[in-house]
Write a protein that holds these residues in place. Structure first.
Motif, PDB file in Angstrom:
ATOM      1  N   MET A   1       0.822  -1.206   0.000  1.00 41.16           N
ATOM      2  CA  MET A   1       0.000   0.000   0.000  1.00 41.16           C
ATOM      3  C   MET A   1       0.862   1.264   0.000  1.00 41.16           C
ATOM      4  N   LEU A   2       1.955   1.240   0.763  1.00 40.92           N
ATOM      5  CA  LEU A   2       2.849   2.401   0.792  1.00 40.92           C
ATOM      6  C   LEU A   2       3.475   2.625  -0.576  1.00 40.92           C
ATOM      7  N   ARG A   3       3.850   1.535  -1.242  1.00 39.76           N
ATOM      8  CA  ARG A   3       4.435   1.663  -2.579  1.00 39.76           C
ATOM      9  C   ARG A   3       3.430   2.288  -3.545  1.00 39.76           C
ATOM     10  N   PHE A   4       2.175   1.842  -3.472  1.00 40.59           N
ATOM     11  CA  PHE A   4       1.142   2.406  -4.339  1.00 40.59           C
ATOM     12  C   PHE A   4       0.954   3.894  -4.062  1.00 40.59           C
ATOM     13  N   PHE A   5       0.918   4.268  -2.794  1.00 40.16           N
ATOM     14  CA  PHE A   5       0.679   5.662  -2.435  1.00 40.16           C
ATOM     15  C   PHE A   5       1.814   6.560  -2.927  1.00 40.16           C
ATOM     16  N   LEU A   6       3.055   6.133  -2.728  1.00 41.59           N
ATOM     17  CA  LEU A   6       4.191   6.945  -3.172  1.00 41.59           C
ATOM     18  C   LEU A   6       4.250   7.029  -4.692  1.00 41.59           C
ATOM     19  N   LEU A   7       3.975   5.911  -5.351  1.00 43.29           N
ATOM     20  CA  LEU A   7       3.972   5.915  -6.815  1.00 43.29           C
ATOM     21  C   LEU A   7       2.840   6.778  -7.354  1.00 43.29           C
ATOM     22  N   PHE A   8       1.698   6.727  -6.701  1.00 45.70           N
ATOM     23  CA  PHE A   8       0.552   7.544  -7.105  1.00 45.70           C
ATOM     24  C   PHE A   8       0.877   9.032  -7.005  1.00 45.70           C
ATOM     25  N   LEU A   9       1.506   9.434  -5.915  1.00 48.50           N
ATOM     26  CA  LEU A   9       1.856  10.845  -5.739  1.00 48.50           C
ATOM     27  C   LEU A   9       2.884  11.301  -6.768  1.00 48.50           C
TER      28      LEU A   9
ATOM     29  N   ALA B   1      -3.282   8.633 -12.755  1.00 53.40           N
ATOM     30  CA  ALA B   1      -2.172   8.346 -11.843  1.00 53.40           C
ATOM     31  C   ALA B   1      -2.495   7.152 -10.953  1.00 53.40           C
ATOM     32  N   ALA B   2      -3.734   7.070 -10.478  1.00 57.93           N
ATOM     33  CA  ALA B   2      -4.133   5.937  -9.641  1.00 57.93           C
ATOM     34  C   ALA B   2      -4.137   4.637 -10.441  1.00 57.93           C
ATOM     35  N   ILE B   3      -4.550   4.708 -11.695  1.00 58.13           N
ATOM     36  CA  ILE B   3      -4.571   3.508 -12.540  1.00 58.13           C
ATOM     37  C   ILE B   3      -3.153   3.028 -12.837  1.00 58.13           C
ATOM     38  N   ILE B   4      -2.259   3.954 -13.155  1.00 61.31           N
ATOM     39  CA  ILE B   4      -0.881   3.568 -13.461  1.00 61.31           C
ATOM     40  C   ILE B   4      -0.189   2.990 -12.231  1.00 61.31           C
ATOM     41  N   ALA B   5      -0.446   3.574 -11.065  1.00 60.01           N
ATOM     42  CA  ALA B   5       0.233   3.131  -9.845  1.00 60.01           C
ATOM     43  C   ALA B   5      -0.258   1.775  -9.363  1.00 60.01           C
ATOM     44  N   PHE B   6      -1.482   1.414  -9.697  1.00 60.51           N
ATOM     45  CA  PHE B   6      -2.033   0.148  -9.206  1.00 60.51           C
ATOM     46  C   PHE B   6      -1.538  -1.005 -10.074  1.00 60.51           C
ATOM     47  N   PRO B   7      -1.082  -2.106  -9.469  1.00 65.69           N
ATOM     48  CA  PRO B   7      -0.551  -3.228 -10.263  1.00 65.69           C
ATOM     49  C   PRO B   7      -1.644  -3.933 -11.066  1.00 65.69           C
ATOM     50  N   SER B   8      -1.491  -3.927 -12.378  1.00 67.70           N
ATOM     51  CA  SER B   8      -2.417  -4.609 -13.282  1.00 67.70           C
ATOM     52  C   SER B   8      -1.770  -4.656 -14.661  1.00 67.70           C
TER      53      SER B   8
END
Length: 206
Positions: free
Chosen positions: A1-9, A84-91
């Motif tokens: 979750m922390l990785r997603f949040f930092l990548l999202f920002l 940004a949220a879509i790119i940061a989320f693993p898929s």
């Protein structure tokens, strides 16, 4: 979750930085904003012939009232947050591309409703217009972003479940129990021919 949040920002800040570039403003943002105004006016003229679009302004030819679609009102910033949220989320990138397309359509469709509603609210009551413009619609647009992203995440989870092989109906095999090693003939047994009783030395006679 922390990785997603930092990548999202970090992705969000990068996209907002690109959005501020003069070339992007001139060739992407302003043309899209003018297109958005034309879309709104083409919908409004179905029931109001006094509506018209000139550049990024949607205005009433009879009363002279108009709304100018500025930065923050063209839906691009909301799309940046969603992308940004879509790119940061693993898929998979295929699923991300679907999120970009459907998300852009969903956000801009609601934004068209937003612009048209503000166009008529301003002609009716400016106090209501200011409240809807600064608070109500800002929250609704971001809520739309959140809902679209959650639906996209859920669709991705269902897609992964559909691609996984079904579990086997056969029960698992029982664990192997190691057997005790066999002993050779005579091993491990006590010989009955041995006399294990203590020997008493005879006392010398006096």
């Amino acid at each position: 979750m922390l990785r997603f949040f930092l990548l999202f920002l970090s992705i969000q800040l990068s996209l907002f930085g690109l959005n501020m570039l003069n070339w992007v403003q001139q060739h992407i943002v302003l043309p899209w904003t003018a297109t958005l105004a034309k879309i709104c006016s083409s919908l409004v003229v179905w029931f109001d012939e006094t509506a018209s679009a000139q550049g990024k302004v949607l205005w009433n030819t009879a009363t002279g009232f108009g709304v100018s679609i500025e930065a923050g009102c063209n839906g691009i910033e909301a799309c940046i947050v969603l992308f940004a949220a879509i790119i940061a989320f693993p898929s998979s990138w295929k699923h991300k591309l679907k999120g970009f397309v459907y998300g852009f359509i969903a956000i801009q469709a609601l934004n068209v409703v937003r612009v048209i509603s503000l166009f008529y609210l301003g002609q009716w009551n400016m106090s209501v217009f200011n409240f809807a413009h600064e608070f109500l619609w800002q929250g609704l647009i971001m809520l739309d972003v959140l809902i679209v992203w959650l639906l996209w995440v859920r669709a991705g989870a269902k897609e992964r479940e559909a691609n996984e092989p079904p579990p086997s109906d056969e029960p698992p095999a029982p664990p192997l129990v190691p057997s005790a090693p066999r002993m050779g003939h005579g091993e491990g047994s006590v010989s009955h021919s041995l006399d294990l009783s203590p020997h008493v030395r005879p006392r010398p006679s006096v």
